[in-house]
Design a protein around this motif. Structure first.
Motif, short mmCIF file in Angstrom:
data_model
loop_
_atom_site.label_atom_id
_atom_site.label_comp_id
_atom_site.label_asym_id
_atom_site.label_seq_id
_atom_site.Cartn_x
_atom_site.Cartn_y
_atom_site.Cartn_z
N GLY A 148 0.87 2.05 0.35
CA GLY A 148 0.11 1.49 1.49
C GLY A 148 -0.60 0.22 1.09
O GLY A 148 0.02 -0.78 0.71
N SER A 149 -1.92 0.22 1.15
CA SER A 149 -2.72 -0.95 0.79
C SER A 149 -2.89 -1.11 -0.72
O SER A 149 -3.50 -2.08 -1.17
CB SER A 149 -4.11 -0.85 1.43
OG SER A 149 -4.82 0.27 0.90
N ALA A 190 3.11 -3.96 4.38
CA ALA A 190 2.13 -3.20 3.62
C ALA A 190 2.24 -3.50 2.13
O ALA A 190 1.24 -3.64 1.43
CB ALA A 190 2.31 -1.70 3.87
#
Length: 219
Positions: free
Chosen positions: A28-29, A54
């Motif tokens: 993700g991040s 992402a």
């Protein structure tokens, strides 16, 4: 992919001690990869993310951190990454997709991140089994309601539950999440406990604060 409590819990809870190589599946991040780097000053971390945007955000976050020399971000799915790996990992950690029966989100990227179709538990365990070294661990967070299903899948791949923490929003609430650590060592005993997040709204328990305080500026 915003920072959420699930990722913070897993990143703070997973055992990264003595790890030299860590794989973050679905980064993700980049949150969990960055937390792993903060907690282990020597490990090399590979963070994979199937969503290109992402992955780009994760790379920017890593590049803006003091851990950028030790974290590699790859814009690839676990399915495509798996055949390219030549070594083994000491730890595999994942905040995996888990919504099975909910309606797909209008945001297709969010749907891909949240639905098991993008990475089923069976795939996650099967591929992780091949990529972990003999003493390695697989650390995950799932809805508490998925525990029995996850245990069934893990047993089929000859994993053994070494640690589990049931997560409750408050002391009077039903469990919402469960943190699970698996190993391939059959002689492993299971360490079980509970974690309550809040005493009341925005008043966190000492146990929660102790677990995550290194990752918040204000808590």
């Amino acid at each position: 992919m915003k920072v959420g409590t699930d990722g913070v819990l897993l990143g703070a809870w997973a055992d990264f001690i003595d790890c030299q190589s860590i794989l973050d599946v679905g980064t993700g991040s980049g949150l969990i990869a960055l937390m792993a780097a903060q907690r282990n000053s020597l490990a090399k971390i590979t963070a994979i993310e199937m969503d290109a945007d992402a992955a780009l955000q994760a790379r920017e976050n890593v590049d803006n951190s003091r851990f950028k020399e030790r974290i590699e971000v790859l814009p690839v799915s676990f399915r495509d990454f798996f055949p390219t790996v030549t070594g083994k990992f000491d730890s595999i950690v994942s905040n995996p997709p888990f919504f099975v029966n909910s309606l797909p989100s209008p945001d297709l990227k969010r749907t891909g991140a949240r639905h098991m179709d993008s990475l089923t538990p069976a795939e996650l365990f099967k591929m992780s089994r091949k990529l972990l070294n003999d003493t390695g661990t697989l650390s995950l967070i799932y809805p508490f309601s998925e525990r029995n299903n996850i245990m069934t899948v893990s047993e089929k791949e000859n994993f053994h539950l070494s640690r589990e923490t049931v997560v409750l929003p408050t002391r009077s609430a039903s469990p919402k999440r469960i943190l699970l650590e698996f190993t391939t060592r059959s002689e492993t005993e299971t360490d079980r406990n509970e974690l309550v997040i809040e005493e009341k709204r925005h008043v966190y328990t000492p146990e929660f604060i102790h677990l995550v305080q290194d990752f918040y500026l204000y808590l």
